[in-house]
Design a protein around this motif. Structure first.
Motif, PDB file in Angstrom:
ATOM      1  N   PRO A 122       0.917  -1.139  -0.069  1.00 34.09           N
ATOM      2  CA  PRO A 122       0.448  -0.239   0.378  1.00 34.09           C
ATOM      3  C   PRO A 122       1.203   1.705  -0.247  1.00 34.09           C
ATOM      4  CG  PRO A 122      -0.973  -1.632   1.266  1.00 34.09           C
ATOM      5  CD  PRO A 122       0.244  -2.021   1.413  1.00 34.09           C
ATOM      6  N   ARG A 123       2.806   1.255   0.633  1.00 40.26           N
ATOM      7  CA  ARG A 123       2.573   2.597   0.712  1.00 40.26           C
ATOM      8  C   ARG A 123       3.790   2.781  -0.232  1.00 40.26           C
ATOM      9  NH1 ARG A 123       6.855   3.180   3.443  1.00 40.26           N
ATOM     10  NH2 ARG A 123       7.203   1.473   4.552  1.00 40.26           N
ATOM     11  N   LEU A 124       4.906   1.309  -0.612  1.00 44.11           N
ATOM     12  CA  LEU A 124       5.936   1.400  -1.685  1.00 44.11           C
ATOM     13  C   LEU A 124       5.431   1.631  -2.457  1.00 44.11           C
ATOM     14  CD1 LEU A 124       7.916  -1.386   0.017  1.00 44.11           C
ATOM     15  CD2 LEU A 124       8.179   0.708   0.713  1.00 44.11           C
ATOM     16  N   ASP A 125       4.012   0.250  -3.122  1.00 42.63           N
ATOM     17  CA  ASP A 125       3.158   0.644  -4.647  1.00 42.63           C
ATOM     18  C   ASP A 125       2.245   1.629  -4.851  1.00 42.63           C
ATOM     19  OD1 ASP A 125       5.067  -1.367  -5.353  1.00 42.63           O
ATOM     20  OD2 ASP A 125       4.201  -2.803  -3.950  1.00 42.63           O
ATOM     21  N   ARG A 126       2.579   2.753  -3.573  1.00 44.86           N
ATOM     22  CA  ARG A 126       1.281   3.347  -3.892  1.00 44.86           C
ATOM     23  C   ARG A 126       1.017   4.206  -5.407  1.00 44.86           C
ATOM     24  NH1 ARG A 126       0.806   8.684  -4.372  1.00 44.86           N
ATOM     25  NH2 ARG A 126       2.989   8.913  -4.212  1.00 44.86           N
ATOM     26  N   PRO A 127       1.626   4.849  -6.142  1.00 44.52           N
ATOM     27  CA  PRO A 127       1.636   5.013  -7.725  1.00 44.52           C
ATOM     28  C   PRO A 127       0.741   3.755  -8.441  1.00 44.52           C
ATOM     29  CG  PRO A 127       3.546   5.276  -6.741  1.00 44.52           C
ATOM     30  CD  PRO A 127       3.124   4.478  -5.845  1.00 44.52           C
ATOM     31  N   ALA A 128       1.031   3.162  -7.959  1.00 44.92           N
ATOM     32  CA  ALA A 128       0.383   1.411  -9.352  1.00 44.92           C
ATOM     33  C   ALA A 128      -1.195   1.508  -8.884  1.00 44.92           C
ATOM     34  CB  ALA A 128       1.516   0.190  -8.882  1.00 44.92           C
TER      35      ALA A 128
ATOM     36  N   ARG B 103     -11.159   2.342   5.475  1.00 42.24           N
ATOM     37  CA  ARG B 103     -12.453   1.720   7.074  1.00 42.24           C
ATOM     38  C   ARG B 103     -11.318   0.011   6.719  1.00 42.24           C
ATOM     39  NH1 ARG B 103     -17.975   2.258   5.034  1.00 42.24           N
ATOM     40  NH2 ARG B 103     -17.578   0.304   5.971  1.00 42.24           N
ATOM     41  N   VAL B 104     -10.243  -0.015   6.105  1.00 43.12           N
ATOM     42  CA  VAL B 104      -9.870  -1.496   6.082  1.00 43.12           C
ATOM     43  C   VAL B 104      -8.425  -1.052   6.128  1.00 43.12           C
ATOM     44  CG1 VAL B 104     -11.290  -2.155   4.714  1.00 43.12           C
ATOM     45  CG2 VAL B 104      -9.297  -1.184   3.871  1.00 43.12           C
ATOM     46  N   PRO B 105      -7.986  -1.875   7.622  1.00 42.14           N
ATOM     47  CA  PRO B 105      -6.120  -2.147   7.302  1.00 42.14           C
ATOM     48  C   PRO B 105      -5.510  -2.098   6.739  1.00 42.14           C
ATOM     49  CG  PRO B 105      -7.577  -4.038   8.053  1.00 42.14           C
ATOM     50  CD  PRO B 105      -8.200  -3.360   7.438  1.00 42.14           C
ATOM     51  N   LEU B 106      -4.732  -1.523   6.165  1.00 39.91           N
ATOM     52  CA  LEU B 106      -3.218  -2.442   4.923  1.00 39.91           C
ATOM     53  C   LEU B 106      -1.651  -2.290   5.506  1.00 39.91           C
ATOM     54  CD1 LEU B 106      -5.156   1.486   2.280  1.00 39.91           C
ATOM     55  CD2 LEU B 106      -5.231  -0.813   2.550  1.00 39.91           C
ATOM     56  N   GLN B 107      -1.991  -3.092   6.430  1.00 38.90           N
ATOM     57  CA  GLN B 107      -0.751  -2.836   6.123  1.00 38.90           C
ATOM     58  C   GLN B 107      -0.013  -4.650   5.726  1.00 38.90           C
ATOM     59  OE1 GLN B 107      -3.555  -2.817   8.578  1.00 38.90           O
ATOM     60  NE2 GLN B 107      -1.959  -1.222   9.503  1.00 38.90           N
ATOM     61  N   ARG B 108      -0.674  -5.134   5.021  1.00 41.58           N
ATOM     62  CA  ARG B 108      -0.385  -6.609   4.430  1.00 41.58           C
ATOM     63  C   ARG B 108      -0.427  -5.715   2.781  1.00 41.58           C
ATOM     64  NH1 ARG B 108      -0.108 -11.269   7.637  1.00 41.58           N
ATOM     65  NH2 ARG B 108       0.167 -12.498   5.296  1.00 41.58           N
ATOM     66  N   ARG B 109      -0.055  -6.554   2.135  1.00 39.57           N
ATOM     67  CA  ARG B 109       0.112  -6.444   0.705  1.00 39.57           C
ATOM     68  C   ARG B 109      -1.393  -6.556  -0.034  1.00 39.57           C
ATOM     69  NH1 ARG B 109       5.130  -5.822  -1.806  1.00 39.57           N
ATOM     70  NH2 ARG B 109       7.011  -5.438  -1.133  1.00 39.57           N
ATOM     71  N   LEU B 110      -1.193  -6.095  -1.019  1.00 41.81           N
ATOM     72  CA  LEU B 110      -2.375  -6.358  -1.732  1.00 41.81           C
ATOM     73  C   LEU B 110      -2.231  -7.210  -2.548  1.00 41.81           C
ATOM     74  CD1 LEU B 110      -4.538  -2.760  -1.215  1.00 41.81           C
ATOM     75  CD2 LEU B 110      -4.520  -5.215  -0.223  1.00 41.81           C
ATOM     76  N   ARG B 111      -3.429  -8.468  -3.547  1.00 40.70           N
ATOM     77  CA  ARG B 111      -3.030  -9.162  -4.863  1.00 40.70           C
ATOM     78  C   ARG B 111      -4.225  -8.762  -5.494  1.00 40.70           C
ATOM     79  NH1 ARG B 111      -2.230 -14.252  -4.744  1.00 40.70           N
ATOM     80  NH2 ARG B 111      -3.567 -15.011  -6.014  1.00 40.70           N
ATOM     81  N   LEU B 112      -5.504  -8.511  -4.543  1.00 37.02           N
ATOM     82  CA  LEU B 112      -6.416  -8.082  -5.463  1.00 37.02           C
ATOM     83  C   LEU B 112      -7.600  -6.639  -5.195  1.00 37.02           C
ATOM     84  CD1 LEU B 112      -9.689 -10.460  -7.029  1.00 37.02           C
ATOM     85  CD2 LEU B 112      -9.945  -8.615  -5.459  1.00 37.02           C
ATOM     86  N   LEU B 113      -8.006  -5.868  -6.436  1.00 36.87           N
ATOM     87  CA  LEU B 113      -8.498  -4.404  -5.944  1.00 36.87           C
ATOM     88  C   LEU B 113      -9.761  -4.449  -7.004  1.00 36.87           C
ATOM     89  CD1 LEU B 113      -8.781  -1.757  -3.991  1.00 36.87           C
ATOM     90  CD2 LEU B 113      -7.074  -0.822  -6.172  1.00 36.87           C
ATOM     91  N   GLY B 114     -10.887  -4.376  -6.304  1.00 34.71           N
ATOM     92  CA  GLY B 114     -11.940  -4.487  -7.157  1.00 34.71           C
ATOM     93  C   GLY B 114     -12.984  -2.932  -6.101  1.00 34.71           C
TER      94      GLY B 114
ATOM     95  N   ALA C  15      -1.313   5.788   3.489  1.00 37.41           N
ATOM     96  CA  ALA C  15      -1.295   4.227   3.555  1.00 37.41           C
ATOM     97  C   ALA C  15      -0.359   4.372   4.802  1.00 37.41           C
ATOM     98  CB  ALA C  15      -0.547   3.872   2.712  1.00 37.41           C
ATOM     99  N   PRO C  16      -0.439   3.203   6.045  1.00 38.86           N
ATOM    100  CA  PRO C  16      -0.414   3.191   7.010  1.00 38.86           C
ATOM    101  C   PRO C  16       1.219   2.640   7.311  1.00 38.86           C
ATOM    102  CG  PRO C  16      -1.583   1.255   6.495  1.00 38.86           C
ATOM    103  CD  PRO C  16      -1.542   1.881   5.441  1.00 38.86           C
TER     104      PRO C  16
END
Length: 401
Positions: free
Chosen positions: A277-283, A347-358, A384-385
């Motif tokens: 969420p933070r390191l890949d914020r632009p993407a 309203r969701v935790p963003l401490q983990r990497r994401l594999r899907l977004l909808g 991002a946190p």
């Protein structure tokens, strides 16, 4: 008093639709195994003007096959198969990225061509429809052939069509003579053409039901037709057992639904690699904005507005969360959708990497077109946190998808 005409229901299914659209663009690939999927598989133009196509063996990353040509299917590569497994089966297959805008364009073209014959059409997705031919004076074989010609003239693509007494048989029949098939089925054809088929060919008998039937020694539709009703009821319950007994005999009284209101519209993307969420914020921000725009485009094109905006996030551990926000007034505007979706993401935790977004818009209602506004403002991934955990991330209940 005249008797009503017997039901004649056609099911039209475009042949290897996505792959066939790509072959219109790249006719030099005809006759070759071609797989549609992946993101970075666009062909590159060489200095001499020729195109260099990616090969499946060179694919790196996760993902699934969207579709494949019949030549690739002959090698065992089918839709929804993992790309890495497909690469093992057909390493030399050509790999192309999916172009859903093009597929939707050709979908509209073939449906418009069929609508010139009759408005009695039930839309079943981007590449298939049911058609009620009961009131048309033409013989079934003649009208089906004319529809096939009209689709090819409008799109350059082939389709397979079956005319039968009901939707169940028409759906099964359109697969029997693919590609470019024209199939006519009557009740008299059921023992010869339907009963030898595996039970899984019946729409509504899924893998779990097929497995349970196999345990009873029932593998084909004919074996299902000969199974005692009390045996089916003991293993599947009264309602589903009764339905199984009917479909095995080719019985289906469902009407065509020529008009239905959608409940929601959504877009989602699975990333080639898990994004931080933070390191890949632009993407993430770019993907988030694109999803909002695409949902807004879908709403505007189909003439709907929605009351509720929602997001779906899947983490690298496959845990999935959804959040929804109901708006004070419905919208089809990309900026409004993005702002509401932003509040959901906060309203969701963003401490983990994401594999899907909808992104999803629900609570739909017909509306006049809404003028779009430019997207602007911060995106939820901008803070991002890690820097400011007090921004509200991580609050709220969880809901699995």
């Amino acid at each position: 008093m005249s008797r009503p005409a017997p039901r004649r229901i056609a099911h039209l299914d475009m042949d290897a639709f996505y792959a066939s659209v790509e072959l219109l663009r790249y006719p030099e690939l005809r006759g070759l195994p071609v797989v549609i999927g992946g993101r970075d598989a666009a062909p590159r133009q060489l200095p001499d003007g020729r195109l260099r196509f990616a090969r499946l063996r060179d694919y790196v990353g996760r993902g699934v096959v969207t579709t494949s040509t019949y030549e690739a299917r002959a090698l065992g590569v089918f839709s929804a198969m993992g790309m890495m497994k497909a690469a093992q089966l057909a390493p030399d297959a050509i790999l192309l990225p999916a172009d859903f805008d093009a597929y939707r364009h050709y979908s509209r073209l073939f449906k418009a061509a069929v609508a010139a014959f009759t408005p009695r059409i039930q839309d079943r997705g981007i590449d298939e429809i049911y058609i009620d031919l009961s009131d048309l004076p033409d013989e079934s074989a003649d009208i089906a052939a004319r529809i096939k010609r009209a689709v090819r003239e409008a799109t350059g693509l082939s389709c397979s069509i079956c005319v039968a007494p009901n939707k169940l048989l028409a759906k099964i029949g359109s697969e029997l003579d693919k590609p470019d098939g024209l199939t006519l089925l009557t009740e008299a054809d059921i023992p010869l053409r339907i009963w030898p088929l595996p039970v899984g060919k019946v729409n509504g008998i899924g893998p779990k039901a097929s497995e349970k039937l196999a345990a009873l020694g029932v593998h084909t539709v004919g074996e299902l037709a000969r199974t005692a009703p009390e045996v089916l009821q003991a293993h599947f319950g009264r309602s589903y057992a009764a339905w199984l007994a009917e479909v095995a005999q080719g019985i289906d009284e469902r009407p065509l639904v020529v008009h239905s209101e959608p409940k929601s519209m959504s877009r989602e993307t699975t990333f080639e690699r898990d994004l931080h969420p933070r390191l890949d914020r632009p993407a993430l921000s770019a993907a988030f904005t694109a999803l909002c725009r695409r949902v807004a485009d879908d709403l505007a094109r189909k003439g709907y507005v929605g009351h509720t905006v929602g997001v779906k996030l899947r983490y690298d551990d496959f845990r999935t969360l959804t959040r929804d926000l109901t708006l004070p007034s419905p919208t089809a505007d990309a900026a409004e959708i993005r702002r509401a979706a932003t509040e959901c993401v906060r309203r969701v935790p963003l401490q983990r990497r994401l594999r899907l977004l909808g992104v999803r818009v629900s609570g739909l209602a017909p509306a006049a077109s809404v003028a779009p506004a430019p997207l602007q403002g911060e995106l939820p991934f901008d803070d991002a946190p890690g820097a400011r955990p007090s921004n509200g991330l991580g609050q709220g209940g969880q809901s699995g998808a």
